[in-house]
Design a protein around this motif. Sequence first.
Motif, PDB file in Angstrom:
ATOM      1  N   ALA A 441     -12.623  31.732 -29.339  1.00 44.87           N
ATOM      2  CA  ALA A 441     -11.448  32.554 -29.645  1.00 44.87           C
ATOM      3  C   ALA A 441     -11.561  33.194 -31.024  1.00 44.87           C
ATOM      4  N   ILE A 442     -11.925  32.418 -32.031  1.00 49.90           N
ATOM      5  CA  ILE A 442     -11.880  32.951 -33.400  1.00 49.90           C
ATOM      6  C   ILE A 442     -13.156  33.662 -33.794  1.00 49.90           C
ATOM      7  N   GLY A 443     -14.265  33.439 -33.065  1.00 48.56           N
ATOM      8  CA  GLY A 443     -15.525  34.055 -33.460  1.00 48.56           C
ATOM      9  C   GLY A 443     -15.900  33.619 -34.864  1.00 48.56           C
ATOM     10  N   GLY A 444     -16.160  34.550 -35.757  1.00 46.74           N
ATOM     11  CA  GLY A 444     -16.471  34.210 -37.144  1.00 46.74           C
ATOM     12  C   GLY A 444     -15.338  34.520 -38.081  1.00 46.74           C
ATOM     13  N   THR A 445     -14.087  34.538 -37.572  1.00 49.13           N
ATOM     14  CA  THR A 445     -12.944  34.948 -38.396  1.00 49.13           C
ATOM     15  C   THR A 445     -12.148  33.783 -38.956  1.00 49.13           C
ATOM     16  N   GLY A 446     -12.645  32.568 -38.831  1.00 48.46           N
ATOM     17  CA  GLY A 446     -11.951  31.397 -39.361  1.00 48.46           C
ATOM     18  C   GLY A 446     -12.935  30.288 -39.599  1.00 48.46           C
ATOM     19  N   LEU A 447     -12.460  29.202 -40.222  1.00 47.80           N
ATOM     20  CA  LEU A 447     -13.308  28.045 -40.500  1.00 47.80           C
ATOM     21  C   LEU A 447     -13.098  26.992 -39.420  1.00 47.80           C
ATOM     22  N   ARG A 473      -9.657  38.765 -46.159  1.00 44.25           N
ATOM     23  CA  ARG A 473     -10.744  39.290 -45.330  1.00 44.25           C
ATOM     24  C   ARG A 473     -10.767  38.623 -43.960  1.00 44.25           C
ATOM     25  N   LEU A 474     -10.666  37.304 -43.959  1.00 46.98           N
ATOM     26  CA  LEU A 474     -10.696  36.580 -42.687  1.00 46.98           C
ATOM     27  C   LEU A 474      -9.489  36.935 -41.827  1.00 46.98           C
ATOM     28  N   GLY A 475      -8.319  37.048 -42.454  1.00 47.35           N
ATOM     29  CA  GLY A 475      -7.113  37.394 -41.699  1.00 47.35           C
ATOM     30  C   GLY A 475      -7.209  38.766 -41.068  1.00 47.35           C
ATOM     31  N   ALA A 476      -7.726  39.742 -41.800  1.00 40.45           N
ATOM     32  CA  ALA A 476      -7.877  41.098 -41.254  1.00 40.45           C
ATOM     33  C   ALA A 476      -8.881  41.109 -40.096  1.00 40.45           C
ATOM     34  N   ALA A 477      -9.985  40.389 -40.255  1.00 38.26           N
ATOM     35  CA  ALA A 477     -10.982  40.322 -39.180  1.00 38.26           C
ATOM     36  C   ALA A 477     -10.414  39.618 -37.952  1.00 38.26           C
ATOM     37  N   ALA A 478      -9.610  38.557 -38.170  1.00 41.46           N
ATOM     38  CA  ALA A 478      -9.002  37.835 -37.055  1.00 41.46           C
ATOM     39  C   ALA A 478      -8.047  38.732 -36.284  1.00 41.46           C
ATOM     40  N   ARG A 479      -7.233  39.497 -36.997  1.00 41.45           N
ATOM     41  CA  ARG A 479      -6.282  40.385 -36.329  1.00 41.45           C
ATOM     42  C   ARG A 479      -7.029  41.454 -35.514  1.00 41.45           C
ATOM     43  N   ALA A 480      -8.071  42.017 -36.069  1.00 47.29           N
ATOM     44  CA  ALA A 480      -8.845  43.025 -35.348  1.00 47.29           C
ATOM     45  C   ALA A 480      -9.471  42.444 -34.085  1.00 47.29           C
ATOM     46  N   ARG A 481      -9.985  41.224 -34.167  1.00 48.61           N
ATOM     47  CA  ARG A 481     -10.598  40.577 -32.998  1.00 48.61           C
ATOM     48  C   ARG A 481      -9.552  40.306 -31.918  1.00 48.61           C
TER      49      ARG A 481
END
Length: 558
Positions: A441-447, A473-481
């Motif tokens: 689900a998160i891909g590389g957008t979280g730890l 940065r991680l939050g923006a990438a997570a939202r885009a994913r």
Amino acid sequence: MRIGLLTEGGYPYVGGEGGLWCDRLVRGLDRHEFDVYAFSTDEAQEDAGWVPLPPRIGRVRTAPLWAAEDDGVVYGRRARRRFSEHYGELAAVLCAATDPAAPDPQPVPPEADRFATALRGLAELARDEGGLVAALRSETAVRALERACRAPGALRTAREARVPDLLAVAAHLERALRPLSLDWYEEDGLGAVDLCHAAAGGVTALPGLLAHHFFDIPLLVTEYGVRLRTHYLTRPDAPPAVRSLLAAFHGRLAAETYRRAAFITPGNTHARRWQERCGADRAKIRTVYPGMDAAPFAEAGESPERADPYTLVWVGRVEPAKDLVSLLHAFAEIREEEPRARLRIIGGPSGPEGAAYLGHCEALAAHLFPDEAEGPHSAGAGPVSFEEIGGPGPATPADAYASGAVVVLSSVVEGFPAGLVEAMLCGRATVSTDVGAVVEAIGGTGLVVPPRNPRAFAEACVSLLRDPERRVRLGAAARARALELFTVDQNISAFHGIYLEIVAHTPVRRLLLDDTGDPLPFAAPAESHVPGHWTDPASRAAPTWAMDTPVPATETTR
């Protein structure tokens, strides 16, 4: 086209899992008609009623799996002999010393064919005689199980079954086979649909198997959590004989469902691996992620400055599988590194077990932070607060996620983490345990850290609390994913394409009428029923949804 939607414990009932997903599917696919065939799980669900239904639902038929009155059907000698033969064959397959989920080099293992034959035989008997309820509860059924367990070559655990074990297995099989006794399998019932879509596997898909057997209706199976896996997780304390026999039944049923399905749509790769292990053909599998409504989270996702830079947020149903105990121990280590950190646990308990677990967590929090917490429900003074959405805490899930700089998930068991996707839609950085479909689900957008490892969990959280730029940065990438993969539009578009693909490979078999009620000439060419090159996709007859003449809607029944 006309879809027979098969559900259990969800749609169209107010409460239950999968209801929201089914409602979005029905409302989104407005080109099609739906008939809903639903199983209820308990009396409270029946009493709660249904959600508002869209006009494209032509019929709703329900049946309780939690209770079945004696149907009063008395078998004659010939019918009793048929029941004994088919049920005995079913029991013999369950006791056979083979693993139902093990890969087999043969296209159709002999045990699978025997299981399918026995299941179809019981279904035909129920259709001819009026039902199986009394027969499945009879001494004949228990004795058939006993003979199968004592037969040469039976599983060792089956040979060790005692009378209480046999009674428990017989009772479970009676409940699981109740769909065979329903009156849904007629020309004006499931025989009138173009496609059966089961919203889960297991018993939910059983009416779809029978519709395929009696009328050649294609079956689509969607699983966001594999029922066979759920069975393994929910019966840890049962005697070995009971676990073995019930695992064999659910394994055989899953394998038969996957074998007969036109397509299988797991909600994630984690579920897909389970399906392949149970015999699903990879060529039939299409992964379709759950569709989340992004609109309620748009404001939070576009306003990351709303977050408190020192607050961690956990949102979900409180139950032991969420492992809040490890989360609290990890937070104790976080406080040593970041004294200003706070933890908000937002969510209500799931049943009596969840209520007891919540009380245990509140006591643990008071013990770990004795000098700071004024009480277990204190939201402002202590570093840990226990809240519920809509109560004194946040008004909506979006408000809950938006209040924290980091959203955490500490589960030890998880299917598809819908709450984590909601946090991603809010543009929040996440720290999660590596369970279920979390990584997918998160891909590389979280730890991601190992489950039940408070030290690793604490280190990951501290690293994000100390690095606001990385959080953004991680939050923006997570939202885009999340917007790319997990929206309602993506889900509906995928199922629309799958529906058309299935119908394109299925001959037209339903009688179409013109405006005067007379049969529509040449609507279903004769060659559509003849094996050969006429059945190739390139020359197949047009699907019913493309016809100008609508099919009259049936009355809603219950």
